[in-house]
Scaffold this motif. Structure first.
Motif, short mmCIF file in Angstrom:
data_model
loop_
_atom_site.label_atom_id
_atom_site.label_comp_id
_atom_site.label_asym_id
_atom_site.label_seq_id
_atom_site.Cartn_x
_atom_site.Cartn_y
_atom_site.Cartn_z
N GLU A 149 25.61 -18.78 2.20
CA GLU A 149 24.63 -19.29 1.25
C GLU A 149 25.16 -19.11 -0.17
OE1 GLU A 149 20.07 -18.35 0.24
OE2 GLU A 149 20.76 -17.73 2.25
N LYS A 150 24.99 -20.13 -1.00
CA LYS A 150 25.53 -20.01 -2.36
C LYS A 150 24.66 -19.13 -3.24
CE LYS A 150 28.43 -23.91 -2.34
NZ LYS A 150 29.22 -24.87 -3.05
N ILE A 151 25.33 -18.46 -4.18
CA ILE A 151 24.62 -17.65 -5.15
C ILE A 151 24.24 -18.57 -6.31
CG2 ILE A 151 24.76 -15.62 -6.64
CD1 ILE A 151 27.06 -14.64 -4.88
N THR A 152 22.94 -18.67 -6.61
CA THR A 152 22.56 -19.70 -7.58
C THR A 152 21.99 -19.16 -8.88
OG1 THR A 152 20.47 -19.88 -6.42
CG2 THR A 152 22.16 -21.49 -5.86
N SER A 153 21.96 -17.82 -9.04
CA SER A 153 21.48 -17.28 -10.31
C SER A 153 21.99 -15.86 -10.48
CB SER A 153 19.96 -17.27 -10.36
OG SER A 153 19.48 -16.34 -9.40
N LEU A 154 21.84 -15.35 -11.70
CA LEU A 154 22.26 -13.98 -11.97
C LEU A 154 21.44 -13.00 -11.12
CD1 LEU A 154 23.88 -11.94 -13.56
CD2 LEU A 154 22.27 -12.16 -15.44
N LEU A 183 22.82 -12.94 -7.74
CA LEU A 183 24.07 -12.19 -7.70
C LEU A 183 23.78 -10.69 -7.63
CD1 LEU A 183 27.27 -12.27 -8.10
CD2 LEU A 183 26.77 -11.84 -10.51
N LYS A 184 22.83 -10.25 -8.45
CA LYS A 184 22.48 -8.83 -8.46
C LYS A 184 21.89 -8.40 -7.12
CE LYS A 184 21.84 -8.23 -13.43
NZ LYS A 184 20.89 -8.34 -14.55
N ILE A 210 22.59 -9.75 -4.23
CA ILE A 210 23.69 -9.66 -3.26
C ILE A 210 24.51 -8.39 -3.49
CG2 ILE A 210 25.87 -10.74 -2.56
CD1 ILE A 210 24.39 -13.09 -2.09
N LYS A 211 24.69 -8.05 -4.78
CA LYS A 211 25.43 -6.83 -5.09
C LYS A 211 24.72 -5.63 -4.47
CE LYS A 211 26.11 -3.81 -8.96
NZ LYS A 211 25.92 -3.61 -10.38
N VAL A 248 25.12 -5.61 -0.70
CA VAL A 248 26.44 -5.14 -0.27
C VAL A 248 26.54 -3.64 -0.45
CG1 VAL A 248 28.91 -5.30 -0.65
CG2 VAL A 248 27.51 -7.33 -0.90
N GLN A 249 26.04 -3.17 -1.61
CA GLN A 249 26.10 -1.74 -1.86
C GLN A 249 25.27 -0.96 -0.84
OE1 GLN A 249 25.00 -1.48 -5.99
NE2 GLN A 249 27.14 -1.39 -6.66
N LYS A 256 24.58 -1.94 2.10
CA LYS A 256 25.26 -2.04 3.39
C LYS A 256 26.28 -0.90 3.51
CE LYS A 256 27.56 -5.97 4.38
NZ LYS A 256 27.66 -7.44 4.38
N ILE A 257 26.99 -0.67 2.40
CA ILE A 257 27.98 0.40 2.40
C ILE A 257 27.29 1.76 2.54
CG2 ILE A 257 29.78 1.54 1.02
CD1 ILE A 257 30.26 -1.26 -0.30
#
Lengths: 597, 131
Positions: B2-7, B10-11, B13-14, B17-18, B20-21
């Motif tokens: 899925e595309k990232i479409t805004s700031l 993005l945050k 998703i960040k 991911v974080q 997830k880690i």
């Protein structure tokens, strides 16, 4: 898990080894046995801490205590006080050189770290082929901020305030370059990343592209937003296959995430990047030659102006920056210009990545704040000269640069100081030389490189460098004349003055720089027929020391050209006319009876 | 994808991911989870990092060690390639140099399994941008 409660780390770097770190380890092992602590405390030798001037260095875990200038006699006290009673040995702790305060707590134990990794922040941390790992470490956040919270002018202003200058060598202010390109009016503009890293011994751009390709992609996109370009090109040498492959993977991932392409992060801005492969010609690192090469023409430089910012790729305004320059951009946006400009010197802000190579113990990639001294780089981070030899000089700036000698060891490294010392920052190769390196031969080596890489357009560069090279060959062969020195100087200045591009203008620098610092070595070759470093074969003379020669005939039998004669049990003789200076007799002799005269 | 479409996207998703880690680090098996990074730039690969990495994968599997092994770029210690970073649960990452098969085995047997340090580990000698 381990049964050890504590661990003693002893620096086993070459510097600390030279100052008894091995002896310290032995004393620890002996005394821990006596104190019956050997099952509780583990002693380990580590690699270099990069703080050799304070060596030998010992770190105690788990409390992170850092002891400096430790001697074998201190070991008993460390064990009794620290390991048994849990009290730090105050007099061995590091004192801050400014405040003179003792550093106790483990949080303050980073003082010995002379490097800051900005451009290399992700190299060696993230998987370069996984965009999510980049995003997790603030990746593309700077781009997001630029697109949604900042105007192009605002971003350019921030870059200008940061004081960032081009890391490819010349040090042109990056923000100013962006501003000039942004003001050029055209229907199409381009962002170009110069990844044509060609200096012998320089590999920082390759490492950044291999370890953190997204940082360059993100920065190029930000640059596109600022100057009004929707297309970027990376000019990379085909000799860097892994960097190319990682870039390709990164580009695909960025497109899949919508971070390249149309309407990036919901804005009206679109950008994409293509790769262009170079054939590995040194001159193509020069921006006009690079642009011609990308256009499919011969990689030859042309006169500036017009600068690429006005008329570059396909005649359109083009902003060319180096890989390392781009890698700094996202951090400047995220951390702010003030944070960045607090690092470095007055006119050179931030850090510089250097590739340490040559006669140095810790060959590798380092990133230090501008203003770090050469001594800190060579003797602390680099761990000193290999084999305990004497430091002679550092070559910076590649074939366009020059030598830094012992006189420059305490000079803070920045653009201005390097230039004042007769060399340049260049892309960041640092080749360390010791007493065994002949400066005339080094100058010859760099000229040989330039000879091959000169595009041939300008006569002074094409023919002048050839003549320079021939004179140097003459000198290293023992046929030099005193007037050759003047000839070298004069010809060098002509080549510098009369060549079109940076390659020709800087190609005599290695000659001029070695002449400036090591004229005595040139004269030794010319007047005395002697190479002080013992490198120039033609000037070597192997002779038999008659007192030491036992007449064993070993050299006689191993000499490949039959240049050695003599009777058994009588001193031998080397016929200089026949000798090819292969050095086999010198290596084979068991009695040190063969000497280099 | 899925595309990232805004700031904000993005945050988000960040953070995903974080977390997830983090989740991986705090999971039930986290006590045992070992993270290994192998320096796989041209210099590392030329010195044998690929062989080291495959050996580490085989051997941790063989010994049933719960490990995440990933590649990374150049750590900068070219004089000591191949270089490998090992993070044991709850401990600071440790970097080892000159990691060939024998040394990889030593790292598994002594550091990962027993928690003993090994001669020749490389102290981290740089600051990060967050310090």
């Amino acid at each position: 898990m381990s049964d050890y409660n504590m661990q003693i780390l002893i620096c086993g770097g070459t510097g600390c080894k030279a100052s008894e770190s091995e002896e310290i380890r032995n004393v620890f092992n002996d005394l821990l046995g006596e104190y019956l602590l050997e099952d509780e405390v583990q002693v380990v030798t580590t690699g270099c801490f990069g703080f050799c001037e304070k060596g030998p260095i010992i770190k105690v875990l788990p409390d992170n205590t850092f002891y400096v200038h430790v001697t074998p006699a201190d070991v008993d006290e460390i064990i009794r006080e620290h390991l048994v009673k849990g009290r730090q040995v105050e007099r061995l702790l590091y004192r801050d050189p400014h405040s003179h305060e003792v550093i106790h707590d483990s949080k303050g134990m980073d003082f010995y770290k002379k490097q800051i990794r900005i451009a290399l922040r992700n190299c060696g941390f993230i998987d370069p082929e996984n965009i999510e790992e980049y995003i997790a470490r603030d990746g593309y956040l700077a781009l997001g901020r630029c697109l949604s919270e900042m105007t192009p002018e605002g971003v350019i202003d921030e870059i200008k305030k940061s004081g960032l200058r081009g890391r490819g060598g010349a040090g042109f202010p990056t923000g100013l370059k962006w501003e000039i390109t942004s003001r050029s009016v055209a229907d199409q503009k381009y962002v170009v990343c110069n990844a044509d890293e060609g200096d012998p011994g320089a590999f920082m751009d390759r490492s950044i592209l291999e370890g953190d390709p997204h940082s360059v992609i993100e920065a190029m996109t930000i640059c596109g937003y600022c100057i009004g370009a929707d297309k970027g090109l990376v000019y990379i040498r085909a000799e860097y296959p892994l960097a190319i492959q990682r870039l390709k993977v990164a580009l695909d991932q960025a497109r899949a995430y919508g971070l390249l392409g149309r309407n990036i992060l919901g804005s009206t801005f679109g950008f994409d990047i293509e790769l262009r492969y170079g054939a590995g010609a040194f001159v193509c690192g020069e921006e006009t030659a690079l642009i011609h090469s990308m256009e499919g023409s011969r990689g030859e430089p042309t006169v500036k102006p017009p600068f690429p910012a006005e008329s570059g790729y396909l005649g359109k305004p083009t902003n060319v920056n180096n890989v390392e320059t781009f890698a700094n951009i996202p951090v400047i946006i995220n951390k702010g210009a003030a944070w960045f400009s607090a690092i470095g010197t007055e006119k050179s802000k931030g850090t510089k990545v250097f590739a340490l190579a040559g006669k140095i113990n810790n060959v590798g990639l380092i990133e230090v704040p501008m203003g770090t001294t050469l001594r800190e780089v060579v003797f602390d981070i680099g761990g000193g000269i290999k084999g305990g030899k004497k430091f002679k000089s550092v070559q910076t700036g590649g074939p366009s640069g020059g030598m830094l000698t012992t006189a420059s060891l305490d000079t803070p490294i920045d653009y201005e100081n390097l230039q004042a010392a007769g060399t340049m920052m260049g892309s960041g190769g640092m080749i360390v030389m010791d007493e065994d390196d002949c400066m005339v031969a080094i100058a010859k080596y760099y000229l040989e490189f330039t000879l091959e890489e000169s595009c041939g357009k300008c006569t002074p560069c094409r023919i002048g460098n050839k003549r320079l090279f021939e004179i140097l060959e003459k000198i290293t062969a023992g046929n030099g004349k005193e007037e050759d020195i003047d000839k070298l100087r004069m010809l060098s200045h002509v080549i510098k003055d009369a060549s079109l591009c940076g390659l020709g203008q800087s190609s005599p620098n290695p000659v001029l720089s070695t002449l400036a610092h090591f004229e005595d070595e040139y004269l030794a070759h010319i007047k005395q027929g002697r190479c002080p470093a013992g490198k120039c074969k033609a000037l070597l003379k192997y002779v038999v020391v008659e007192d030491k020669c036992t007449g064993c005939t070993l050299c006689f039998r191993t000499c490949p050209v039959g240049a050695i004669t003599g009777e058994r049990r009588a001193p031998h003789f080397i016929d200089q006319a026949l000798c090819i200076k292969c050095g086999i007799c010198f290596e084979k002799c068991k009695f040190d009876a063969i000497e280099l005269a | 994808m899925e595309k990232i479409t805004s700031l904000a996207d993005l945050k988000r998703i960040k953070e995903q991911v974080q977390s997830k880690i983090k989740l991986r680090e705090q999971s039930a098996s986290a006590e045992k989870l070992v993270q290994i990074r192998v320096g796989m730039a041209t210099c590392g690969i030329a010195s044998g990092a690929k062989e080291t990495m495959s050996f580490l994968i085989e051997e941790t599997e063989h010994q049933a060690i719960d490990a995440v092994i990933t590649q990374t770029g150049c750590m900068g210690y070219c004089y000591a390639e191949p270089t490998v970073e090992v993070t044991l649960p709850g401990r600071q990452p440790v970097i080892f140099g000159h990691v060939n098969r024998e040394r990889a085995r030593e790292i598994i047997d002594r550091y990962i399994i027993k928690g003993e340090l090994i001669d020749g580990m490389i102290p981290v000698n740089f600051k990060t941008i967050d310090e």
